[in-house]
Design an enzyme around this catalytic site. Structure first.
Site, PDB file in Angstrom:
ATOM      1  N   ASP A 150       0.880  -1.163   0.000  1.00 44.66           N
ATOM      2  CA  ASP A 150       0.000   0.000   0.000  1.00 44.66           C
ATOM      3  C   ASP A 150       0.922   1.219   0.000  1.00 44.66           C
ATOM      4  O   ASP A 150       1.483   1.577   1.035  1.00 44.66           O
ATOM      5  CB  ASP A 150      -0.895  -0.006   1.240  1.00 44.66           C
ATOM      6  CG  ASP A 150      -1.786   1.223   1.320  1.00 44.66           C
ATOM      7  OD1 ASP A 150      -2.235   1.700   0.259  1.00 44.66           O
ATOM      8  OD2 ASP A 150      -2.031   1.697   2.444  1.00 44.66           O
ATOM      9  N   GLU A 198      -1.059  -1.404  -4.834  1.00 46.18           N
ATOM     10  CA  GLU A 198      -2.286  -0.629  -4.976  1.00 46.18           C
ATOM     11  C   GLU A 198      -2.002   0.614  -5.819  1.00 46.18           C
ATOM     12  O   GLU A 198      -0.992   1.291  -5.620  1.00 46.18           O
ATOM     13  CB  GLU A 198      -2.826  -0.213  -3.609  1.00 46.18           C
ATOM     14  CG  GLU A 198      -4.149   0.519  -3.703  1.00 46.18           C
ATOM     15  CD  GLU A 198      -4.785   0.789  -2.359  1.00 46.18           C
ATOM     16  OE1 GLU A 198      -5.398   1.861  -2.215  1.00 46.18           O
ATOM     17  OE2 GLU A 198      -4.684  -0.068  -1.456  1.00 46.18           O
ATOM     18  N   ASP A 245      -2.506   0.716   7.053  1.00 42.93           N
ATOM     19  CA  ASP A 245      -1.764   0.544   5.795  1.00 42.93           C
ATOM     20  C   ASP A 245      -1.325  -0.911   5.612  1.00 42.93           C
ATOM     21  O   ASP A 245      -1.259  -1.408   4.487  1.00 42.93           O
ATOM     22  CB  ASP A 245      -0.546   1.471   5.774  1.00 42.93           C
ATOM     23  CG  ASP A 245      -0.915   2.897   6.139  1.00 42.93           C
ATOM     24  OD1 ASP A 245      -1.149   3.696   5.224  1.00 42.93           O
ATOM     25  OD2 ASP A 245      -0.996   3.191   7.348  1.00 42.93           O
TER      26      ASP A 245
END
Length: 163
Positions: free
Chosen positions: A7, A67, A140
């Site tokens: 992330d 991501e 996260d």
């Protein structure tokens, strides 16, 4: 198959490592890389590159799920996150030839069945799917694990001819 989920961020980069054994997912590690706010941008980007490179070298993932950037309304933060994501993307691409990118909508839909899922719903499903005793922290890390889970399920469905 070992999957590293990331992330991307500027201050906090979440990571999650899972093992996918024919659809049986097992968590190996998760956490976050943090950069000190007092450092200049260039030094923070160098730190991110070094930490991501070190992680990939240590973990030796078969595949990486990253991501894609979700741009919010704060343009200054968005630019710094985009710069950090570029560094992360380059580090991953140089060290693993199986790099996959997923939008937040794809990750949420795959993990929860709802593209508009809340952070809490994602965390709940990550905890449940990986049979964890506690919710992964920070947020996260849960998002990074969700990216890895999304990839594992997407690859499974592609192999089955469903996507």
């Amino acid at each position: 198959m070992r999957i590293l989920g990331i992330d991307p961020g500027y201050a906090i980069i979440g990571y999650g490592i899972i093992e996918n054994d024919n659809g049986k997912l097992r968590p190996l590690d998760y956490g976050a890389v943090e950069t000190p706010a007092k450092l200049p941008t260039a030094e923070r980007l160098i730190m991110i590159e070094e930490k991501i490179t070190e992680m990939i070298t240590e973990v030796e993932p078969d595949e990486i799920a990253l991501e894609e950037l979700f741009f919010n309304t704060n343009i200054t933060t968005g630019i710094k996150v985009a710069q950090a994501r570029g560094v992360i993307l380059l580090s991953c691409a140089k060290r693993c030839d199986r790099l996959f990118e997923y939008t937040p909508l794809q990750i949420k839909s795959t993990v929860t069945g709802n593209g508009m899922a809340t952070k809490q719903q994602i965390q709940y499903m990550v905890k449940s799917l990986l049979r964890l005793k506690e919710t992964p922290k920070p947020d996260d890390a849960a998002d990074a694990l969700a990216a890895a889970i999304c990839h594992a399920y997407t690859v499974r469905d592609v192999k089955r001819g469903l996507k």
